[in-house]
Design a protein around this motif. Structure first.
Motif, PDB file in Angstrom:
ATOM      1  N   HIS A 122       0.437  -1.806  -6.382  1.00 28.59           N
ATOM      2  CA  HIS A 122       1.670  -1.280  -7.331  1.00 28.59           C
ATOM      3  C   HIS A 122       0.787  -0.664  -8.572  1.00 28.59           C
ATOM      4  CE1 HIS A 122       0.624  -5.015  -9.562  1.00 28.59           C
ATOM      5  NE2 HIS A 122       0.522  -4.263 -10.512  1.00 28.59           N
ATOM      6  N   HIS A 123      -0.547  -0.587  -8.324  1.00 26.74           N
ATOM      7  CA  HIS A 123      -1.679   0.075  -9.122  1.00 26.74           C
ATOM      8  C   HIS A 123      -1.754   1.479  -8.559  1.00 26.74           C
ATOM      9  CE1 HIS A 123      -2.466  -3.252 -11.515  1.00 26.74           C
ATOM     10  NE2 HIS A 123      -2.836  -3.919 -10.221  1.00 26.74           N
ATOM     11  N   PHE A 124      -1.149   1.944  -7.079  1.00 29.48           N
ATOM     12  CA  PHE A 124      -1.457   3.262  -6.658  1.00 29.48           C
ATOM     13  C   PHE A 124      -0.088   3.821  -6.438  1.00 29.48           C
ATOM     14  CE2 PHE A 124      -4.405   0.254  -4.210  1.00 29.48           C
ATOM     15  CZ  PHE A 124      -5.246   0.124  -5.049  1.00 29.48           C
ATOM     16  N   GLU A 125      -0.120   5.244  -6.477  1.00 34.76           N
ATOM     17  CA  GLU A 125       1.345   6.064  -6.179  1.00 34.76           C
ATOM     18  C   GLU A 125       1.430   5.856  -4.824  1.00 34.76           C
ATOM     19  OE1 GLU A 125       1.542   9.952  -8.281  1.00 34.76           O
ATOM     20  OE2 GLU A 125      -0.320   9.425  -9.313  1.00 34.76           O
ATOM     21  N   LEU A 126       2.695   6.280  -4.333  1.00 40.54           N
ATOM     22  CA  LEU A 126       3.357   6.031  -2.998  1.00 40.54           C
ATOM     23  C   LEU A 126       2.445   6.761  -1.958  1.00 40.54           C
ATOM     24  CD1 LEU A 126       5.403   5.215  -0.938  1.00 40.54           C
ATOM     25  CD2 LEU A 126       6.654   7.484  -1.457  1.00 40.54           C
ATOM     26  N   ASP A 127       2.012   7.933  -2.198  1.00 38.41           N
ATOM     27  CA  ASP A 127       1.015   8.736  -1.430  1.00 38.41           C
ATOM     28  C   ASP A 127      -0.246   8.082  -1.061  1.00 38.41           C
ATOM     29  OD1 ASP A 127       2.997  10.737  -1.307  1.00 38.41           O
ATOM     30  OD2 ASP A 127       1.682  12.303  -2.351  1.00 38.41           O
ATOM     31  N   PRO A 154      14.615  -2.705  -4.007  1.00 35.98           N
ATOM     32  CA  PRO A 154      15.041  -1.833  -2.891  1.00 35.98           C
ATOM     33  C   PRO A 154      15.205  -0.688  -2.884  1.00 35.98           C
ATOM     34  CG  PRO A 154      16.424  -3.910  -3.323  1.00 35.98           C
ATOM     35  CD  PRO A 154      15.463  -3.845  -4.422  1.00 35.98           C
ATOM     36  N   ASP A 155      15.537  -0.264  -4.254  1.00 34.36           N
ATOM     37  CA  ASP A 155      15.636   1.225  -4.337  1.00 34.36           C
ATOM     38  C   ASP A 155      15.798   1.609  -5.848  1.00 34.36           C
ATOM     39  OD1 ASP A 155      18.195   0.414  -5.371  1.00 34.36           O
ATOM     40  OD2 ASP A 155      19.305   0.703  -3.646  1.00 34.36           O
ATOM     41  N   ALA A 156      15.587   2.685  -6.337  1.00 37.76           N
ATOM     42  CA  ALA A 156      15.651   3.147  -7.879  1.00 37.76           C
ATOM     43  C   ALA A 156      16.537   2.327  -8.738  1.00 37.76           C
ATOM     44  CB  ALA A 156      15.636   4.500  -7.845  1.00 37.76           C
ATOM     45  N   ASP A 179      13.444   1.815  -0.090  1.00 37.45           N
ATOM     46  CA  ASP A 179      14.032   2.872   0.557  1.00 37.45           C
ATOM     47  C   ASP A 179      13.231   4.063   0.842  1.00 37.45           C
ATOM     48  OD1 ASP A 179      14.057   3.752  -2.064  1.00 37.45           O
ATOM     49  OD2 ASP A 179      16.205   4.365  -1.817  1.00 37.45           O
ATOM     50  N   GLU A 180      12.075   4.110   0.019  1.00 37.89           N
ATOM     51  CA  GLU A 180      11.294   5.364   0.103  1.00 37.89           C
ATOM     52  C   GLU A 180      10.025   5.086   0.964  1.00 37.89           C
ATOM     53  OE1 GLU A 180      10.193   6.859  -3.589  1.00 37.89           O
ATOM     54  OE2 GLU A 180       8.770   5.180  -4.026  1.00 37.89           O
ATOM     55  N   THR A 181       9.744   3.846   1.025  1.00 36.90           N
ATOM     56  CA  THR A 181       8.175   3.341   1.465  1.00 36.90           C
ATOM     57  C   THR A 181       8.533   3.060   3.092  1.00 36.90           C
ATOM     58  OG1 THR A 181       7.869   2.062  -0.431  1.00 36.90           O
ATOM     59  CG2 THR A 181       6.540   1.407   1.420  1.00 36.90           C
ATOM     60  N   VAL A 182       9.529   2.453   3.372  1.00 33.74           N
ATOM     61  CA  VAL A 182       9.857   2.164   4.784  1.00 33.74           C
ATOM     62  C   VAL A 182       9.816   3.166   5.672  1.00 33.74           C
ATOM     63  CG1 VAL A 182      11.312   1.060   6.480  1.00 33.74           C
ATOM     64  CG2 VAL A 182      10.968  -0.205   4.426  1.00 33.74           C
ATOM     65  N   PRO A 183      10.588   4.239   5.472  1.00 34.37           N
ATOM     66  CA  PRO A 183      10.458   5.527   6.307  1.00 34.37           C
ATOM     67  C   PRO A 183       8.941   6.194   6.180  1.00 34.37           C
ATOM     68  CG  PRO A 183      12.447   5.959   4.939  1.00 34.37           C
ATOM     69  CD  PRO A 183      11.692   4.521   4.325  1.00 34.37           C
ATOM     70  N   ALA A 184       8.311   6.075   5.128  1.00 32.84           N
ATOM     71  CA  ALA A 184       6.934   6.705   5.054  1.00 32.84           C
ATOM     72  C   ALA A 184       5.905   5.941   5.960  1.00 32.84           C
ATOM     73  CB  ALA A 184       6.504   6.675   3.649  1.00 32.84           C
ATOM     74  N   LEU A 185       6.278   4.667   5.977  1.00 35.84           N
ATOM     75  CA  LEU A 185       5.232   3.938   6.776  1.00 35.84           C
ATOM     76  C   LEU A 185       5.663   4.051   8.371  1.00 35.84           C
ATOM     77  CD1 LEU A 185       4.943   0.674   4.645  1.00 35.84           C
ATOM     78  CD2 LEU A 185       3.266   2.463   5.103  1.00 35.84           C
ATOM     79  N   PHE A 190       4.378   2.479  12.280  1.00 38.38           N
ATOM     80  CA  PHE A 190       4.452   1.388  11.871  1.00 38.38           C
ATOM     81  C   PHE A 190       5.960   0.827  12.258  1.00 38.38           C
ATOM     82  CE2 PHE A 190       0.877   1.626   8.790  1.00 38.38           C
ATOM     83  CZ  PHE A 190       0.015   0.937   9.415  1.00 38.38           C
ATOM     84  N   ILE A 191       6.182  -0.461  12.698  1.00 34.59           N
ATOM     85  CA  ILE A 191       7.539  -1.131  12.386  1.00 34.59           C
ATOM     86  C   ILE A 191       7.304  -1.828  11.109  1.00 34.59           C
ATOM     87  CG2 ILE A 191       8.890  -2.798  13.241  1.00 34.59           C
ATOM     88  CD1 ILE A 191       8.022  -1.992  16.283  1.00 34.59           C
ATOM     89  N   VAL A 192       8.335  -1.866  10.084  1.00 35.35           N
ATOM     90  CA  VAL A 192       8.250  -2.190   9.016  1.00 35.35           C
ATOM     91  C   VAL A 192       9.620  -3.022   8.818  1.00 35.35           C
ATOM     92  CG1 VAL A 192       8.085  -1.875   6.388  1.00 35.35           C
ATOM     93  CG2 VAL A 192       6.909  -0.133   8.033  1.00 35.35           C
ATOM     94  N   GLU A 193       9.325  -4.398   8.259  1.00 35.98           N
ATOM     95  CA  GLU A 193      10.402  -5.255   7.856  1.00 35.98           C
ATOM     96  C   GLU A 193      10.211  -5.400   6.411  1.00 35.98           C
ATOM     97  OE1 GLU A 193      11.955  -8.810   9.843  1.00 35.98           O
ATOM     98  OE2 GLU A 193      11.699  -7.456  11.880  1.00 35.98           O
ATOM     99  N   TYR A 194      11.332  -5.215   5.597  1.00 33.92           N
ATOM    100  CA  TYR A 194      11.143  -5.427   4.083  1.00 33.92           C
ATOM    101  C   TYR A 194      11.799  -6.661   3.630  1.00 33.92           C
ATOM    102  CZ  TYR A 194      11.302  -5.211  -1.112  1.00 33.92           C
ATOM    103  OH  TYR A 194      11.280  -5.484  -2.355  1.00 33.92           O
TER     104      TYR A 194
END
Ligand code: SAM
Length: 211
Positions: A122-127, A154-156, A179-185, A190-194
């Motif tokens: 959480h110290h880093f921006e999404l990119d 889960p979302d904003a 909701d923004e991280t899973v598609p980016a990964l 990757f297969i991602v489960e949150y």
């Protein structure tokens, strides 16, 4: 307002002495801390002898859960003082002073069965989060997985609810939104489960899609 710059390592050097005590206060962002670490360790499903890399190990609270299982443990942090705290608890582990935003250190040029981290990204921006996690893909052994637990929503809308409820305790940082991280990964292969673990924390279980 979001911070312009991530905290420098000196801030964490200063925090190392009191870090474990600050976790005992049951308020944002650390309520549910122990449950999140327990759940992260369970999702990692590590076995004795597996290699585990703990990124941003801090005082070693997550690492400890793998040490008791008999894993081959590797701990990194960019705070030398935090690493020293962990070294005192887990003298058999390997330690590497490393800033996650920098080049990969030669000491870690190998693959790992598990790559884990809690309360760091959480110290880093999404990119930056996505770039770092993508760069870890070649470091995962076949059949390996990454487990990333952190302050996450889960979302904003869910984040706003907690922000309002927590009032003065709230501090803006780059908290994960699933909701923004899973598609980016997923775009990285990757297969991602949150899994949401508490109102303010969740865990991403990440595997390579060919596994
Ligand atoms: C809130 S503590 C979490 C420590 C531990 N993982 C836990 O769950 O208790 C954040 C840790 O991340 C480390 N950290 C923050 N930014 C980092 C970076 N850019 N590279 C490496 N470590 C970093 C800090 O030094 C600190 O030990």
């Amino acid at each position: 307002m979001l911070p312009n710059d991530p905290l420098p390592s000196s801030e964490f050097d200063d925090w190392a002495e009191t870090y474990d005590r600050s976790l005992a206060i049951d308020q944002f962002p650390f309520y549910g801390y122990e449950s999140l670490l327990d759940k992260a360790a369970a999702l990692a499903d590590a076995k004795p002898g597996l290699s585990v890399l703990d990124l941003g190990t801090g005082t070693g609270n997550l690492a400890m859960r793998f040490a008791v299982l008999g894993c081959d443990l590797w701990c990194t942090d960019f705070s030398a003082t935090m690493l020293e705290k962990t070294r005192l608890k887990l003298p058999a582990a390997h330690f590497v002073l490393h800033d996650l935003r920098g080049d990969w250190p030669p000491e870690l040029n190998r693959s790992f069965d598990r790559i884990v981290s809690t309360y760091v990204f959480h110290h880093f921006e999404l990119d930056e989060k996505v770039r770092i996690l993508g760069s870890l893909l070649p470091r995962l052994a076949p059949g390996g997985r990454m487990i990333i637990g952190d302050i996450a929503f889960p979302d904003a809308a869910a984040r706003e609810k907690v922000k309002i409820a927590d009032g003065d305790e709230w501090e803006d940082e780059f908290y994960w939104l699933a909701d923004e991280t899973v598609p980016a990964l997923e775009n990285l292969g990757f297969i991602v489960e949150y899994t949401q673990v508490s109102a303010c924390a969740g865990i991403f279980c990440i595997v390579e899609s060919s596994h």
